[in-house]
Motif scaffolding. Structure first.
Motif, mmCIF file in Angstrom:
data_model
loop_
_atom_site.group_PDB
_atom_site.id
_atom_site.type_symbol
_atom_site.label_atom_id
_atom_site.label_comp_id
_atom_site.label_asym_id
_atom_site.label_seq_id
_atom_site.Cartn_x
_atom_site.Cartn_y
_atom_site.Cartn_z
ATOM 1 N N THR A 8 0.850 -1.189 0.000
ATOM 2 C CA THR A 8 0.000 0.000 0.000
ATOM 3 C C THR A 8 0.882 1.234 0.000
ATOM 4 N N VAL A 9 0.743 2.039 -1.025
ATOM 5 C CA VAL A 9 1.578 3.225 -1.213
ATOM 6 C C VAL A 9 0.721 4.482 -1.050
ATOM 7 N N PRO A 10 1.021 5.312 -0.056
ATOM 8 C CA PRO A 10 0.277 6.571 0.073
ATOM 9 C C PRO A 10 0.597 7.510 -1.093
ATOM 10 N N ALA A 29 -8.396 2.721 -2.470
ATOM 11 C CA ALA A 29 -7.170 2.262 -3.115
ATOM 12 C C ALA A 29 -7.352 2.206 -4.626
ATOM 13 N N MET A 30 -6.264 2.438 -5.348
ATOM 14 C CA MET A 30 -6.331 2.427 -6.805
ATOM 15 C C MET A 30 -5.059 1.805 -7.368
ATOM 16 N N THR A 31 -5.135 1.400 -8.628
ATOM 17 C CA THR A 31 -3.985 0.837 -9.313
ATOM 18 C C THR A 31 -3.145 1.963 -9.909
ATOM 19 N N ALA A 32 -1.970 1.591 -10.416
ATOM 20 C CA ALA A 32 -1.121 2.581 -11.078
ATOM 21 C C ALA A 32 -1.824 3.179 -12.295
ATOM 22 N N GLU A 33 -2.595 2.346 -12.997
ATOM 23 C CA GLU A 33 -3.314 2.838 -14.179
ATOM 24 C C GLU A 33 -4.370 3.868 -13.780
ATOM 25 N N ARG A 34 -5.106 3.573 -12.700
ATOM 26 C CA ARG A 34 -6.126 4.527 -12.240
ATOM 27 C C ARG A 34 -5.489 5.808 -11.732
ATOM 28 N N LEU A 35 -4.315 5.690 -11.105
ATOM 29 C CA LEU A 35 -3.616 6.889 -10.658
ATOM 30 C C LEU A 35 -3.223 7.741 -11.848
ATOM 31 N N GLY A 36 -2.773 7.098 -12.919
ATOM 32 C CA GLY A 36 -2.447 7.840 -14.132
ATOM 33 C C GLY A 36 -3.653 8.548 -14.709
ATOM 34 N N GLU A 37 -4.803 7.880 -14.675
ATOM 35 C CA GLU A 37 -6.041 8.510 -15.148
ATOM 36 C C GLU A 37 -6.409 9.700 -14.273
ATOM 37 N N PRO A 49 -2.098 23.662 -11.768
ATOM 38 C CA PRO A 49 -1.498 22.331 -11.882
ATOM 39 C C PRO A 49 -1.409 21.625 -10.531
ATOM 40 N N ILE A 50 -1.733 20.339 -10.518
ATOM 41 C CA ILE A 50 -1.695 19.531 -9.303
ATOM 42 C C ILE A 50 -0.562 18.503 -9.429
ATOM 43 N N VAL A 51 0.301 18.476 -8.430
ATOM 44 C CA VAL A 51 1.430 17.549 -8.385
ATOM 45 C C VAL A 51 1.055 16.373 -7.497
ATOM 46 N N THR A 52 1.482 15.159 -7.847
ATOM 47 C CA THR A 52 1.263 14.011 -6.977
ATOM 48 C C THR A 52 2.581 13.572 -6.354
ATOM 49 N N LEU A 53 2.506 13.075 -5.127
ATOM 50 C CA LEU A 53 3.680 12.608 -4.391
ATOM 51 C C LEU A 53 3.371 11.230 -3.821
ATOM 52 N N GLU A 54 4.216 10.249 -4.133
ATOM 53 C CA GLU A 54 4.032 8.874 -3.664
ATOM 54 C C GLU A 54 5.140 8.530 -2.666
ATOM 55 N N ALA A 55 4.798 7.738 -1.643
ATOM 56 C CA ALA A 55 5.777 7.296 -0.647
ATOM 57 C C ALA A 55 5.973 5.794 -0.772
ATOM 58 N N HIS A 56 7.106 5.375 -1.357
ATOM 59 C CA HIS A 56 7.408 3.964 -1.566
ATOM 60 C C HIS A 56 8.421 3.466 -0.540
ATOM 61 N N PRO A 57 8.457 2.163 -0.309
ATOM 62 C CA PRO A 57 9.526 1.603 0.530
ATOM 63 C C PRO A 57 10.877 1.875 -0.136
ATOM 64 N N HIS A 146 3.537 -4.204 -7.897
ATOM 65 C CA HIS A 146 2.249 -4.686 -7.393
ATOM 66 C C HIS A 146 1.664 -3.759 -6.322
ATOM 67 N N ALA A 147 2.041 -2.491 -6.373
ATOM 68 C CA ALA A 147 1.581 -1.561 -5.341
ATOM 69 C C ALA A 147 0.124 -1.155 -5.571
ATOM 70 N N ARG A 148 -0.575 -0.882 -4.450
ATOM 71 C CA ARG A 148 -1.873 -0.223 -4.472
ATOM 72 C C ARG A 148 -1.650 1.198 -3.977
ATOM 73 N N PHE A 149 -2.244 2.156 -4.630
ATOM 74 C CA PHE A 149 -2.055 3.557 -4.260
ATOM 75 C C PHE A 149 -3.271 4.038 -3.475
ATOM 76 N N LEU A 150 -3.005 4.571 -2.291
ATOM 77 C CA LEU A 150 -4.078 5.029 -1.424
ATOM 78 C C LEU A 150 -4.014 6.550 -1.293
ATOM 79 N N PRO A 151 -4.954 7.284 -1.903
ATOM 80 C CA PRO A 151 -4.955 8.744 -1.788
ATOM 81 C C PRO A 151 -5.089 9.185 -0.341
#
Length: 430
Positions: A8-10, A29-37, A49-57, A146-151
């Motif tokens: 799970t990636v914030p 939660a969303m997939t990488a494809e949904r995050l791109g959309e 403009p809106i910037v996105t920031l992801e926190a990965h291990p 295989h990450a899930r992105f959680l807004p």
């Protein structure tokens, strides 16, 4: 760096000003494809403009030498630490993902913001075996396949445009983090420019060892001597504060501008020479080498001139970023817009120079070489080999040259250590 388990990636949506946005699927939660959309929707519908920031291990292996390291006391490290700690207080997902203190933060900047960096500033650099350079992705091109992105909602209950806060926008909390975005973009662009400088230095050194050309060697030395002042100015501005005159940045800028002037004059001569060639007809190699000396060789003066121009542009882009950051920090009420305005103005000349050189290379690569004029009906094997090799090298000049000026989303990777210090890697096309 990929994992069979779903991580799970914030992911945060960051704005550089208080703006209204469409509703965001917070907590879903969303997939990488949904995050791109989602990024595409935000780019179209958001007021700014809106910037996105992801926190990965943290990845297992990272070549940190390719990035710019910033101390824990640097503005970027402090803004990121504050942002993460505030988010962790209100989100269990963020708290778990950032508990170790280490992590990889990936910022994706939309194309309309990236356009302000200059069309030639962020381009892919070919890597061995294909693909593009990126220190922090696996063979699939993702950090965690295989990450899930959680807004995640806003990082704080209140704040100002100049700090980290939250704005009620379209029914969703939106973090307003202009300084965080500004510093991440500035360091990522600076690292990208320095990567291009290193590549140009390697090529120039190899070429000049073959040419034994004193004047070109002097040009190289003058430009290479600018690095120390630029590195010091970068460290001071991005780590501490204002730039002083004692660093020697003024003399470095003068040397870079002189080199850019030479590149402009050479470009004008190249364009004039190409314009003078008969249209649609084959060109003799001897005619071509008068205006483009060494174009038929592996090295050659023409190629050295190209690399010197590339080095001057890379150094100038680093200086332009420093000047833009200094200008933006002088306007704390609106730092990011001030930064992009200053950067866009100063990048225009560099973009035109790079586009002009790219156009010359494409035109050269499309030329057809004619057989040498002479009374002999038969040519030696050496003459035939030289002509074929020259045609091959000529056609290769256009390989990898892009005349596409469309802006693309830009990715900036930031590795954070346990002590709060960070390494920012070169910005690359998303």
């Amino acid at each position: 760096m990929s994992d069979d388990r779903k991580t799970t990636v914030p992911v945060w949506t960051l704005a550089t000003a208080a703006v209204r946005t469409p509703g965001l699927p917070a907590g879903e939660a969303m997939t990488a494809e949904r995050l791109g959309e989602l990024r595409g929707v935000l780019a179209v519908l958001a007021d700014e403009p809106i910037v996105t920031l992801e926190a990965h291990p943290p990845p297992e292996r990272v070549d940190r030498s390719r990035g710019i390291a910033l101390d824990v006391a640097s503005p970027l490290a402090q803004h990121l630490s504050e942002f993460v700690s505030q988010s962790a207080r209100s989100s269990l997902t963020v708290a778990r993902a950032t508990a170790s203190g280490e992590g990889l933060y990936r910022m994706v900047v939309p194309a309309k913001v990236a356009a302000g960096f200059g069309q030639g500033c962020i381009r892919s650099m070919a890597a061995q075996g294909g693909g593009v350079h990126s220190a922090l992705v696996d063979s699939t091109g993702r950090i965690a396949a295989h990450a899930r992105f959680l807004p995640v909602g806003g990082a704080a209950a209140a704040g100002t445009v100049g700090g980290v806060g939250a704005a009620a926008a379209g029914g969703a909390a939106l973090a307003v983090a202009a300084p965080l975005v500004l510093m991440a973009v500035a360091v990522g662009v600076s690292a990208h420019a320095d990567q291009k400088r290193q590549r140009a230095i390697e090529h120039i050194t190899e070429l000049l060892e073959q040419l034994h050309e004193g004047k070109l060697d002097d040009e190289h030395s003058e430009l290479d001597g600018c690095r120390d002042a630029i590195d010091k100015a970068t460290a001071i501005l991005l780590d501490q504060g204002s730039i002083g005159f004692s660093l020697g940045l003024d003399s470095a800028v003068h040397a870079i501008n002189t080199a850019l002037g030479r590149a402009d004059r050479r470009l004008a001569r190249w364009q004039s020479a190409l314009d003078g060639l008969p249209e649609g007809e084959a060109v003799e190699l001897a005619t071509l080498t008068k205006s483009f000396p060494g174009v038929d060789d592996h090295g050659g003066t023409f190629r050295a001139h190209l690399e010197l121009a590339s080095l001057a542009v890379a150094l100038k882009r680093r200086v332009v970023v420093l000047q833009a950051v200094e200008h933006a920090q002088g306007n704390p009420d609106n730092p990011f817009e001030s930064f992009t305005r200053a950067l866009k103005r100063d990048q225009q000349r560099l973009d035109e120079l790079e586009s002009g050189i790219a156009g010359v290379l494409v035109r050269l690569s499309g030329l057809e070489l004619a057989r040498p004029n002479g009374f002999r009906p038969v040519f030696t094997t050496a003459e035939v080999d030289r002509l074929m090799n020259a045609a091959h090298r000529l056609h290769k000049l256009g390989a990898g040259v892009s005349l596409d000026s469309r802006a693309r989303d830009v990715t900036i990777d930031i590795a954070r250590h346990k002590d709060g210090s960070v390494v920012v890697f070169p910005a690359v096309p998303a």
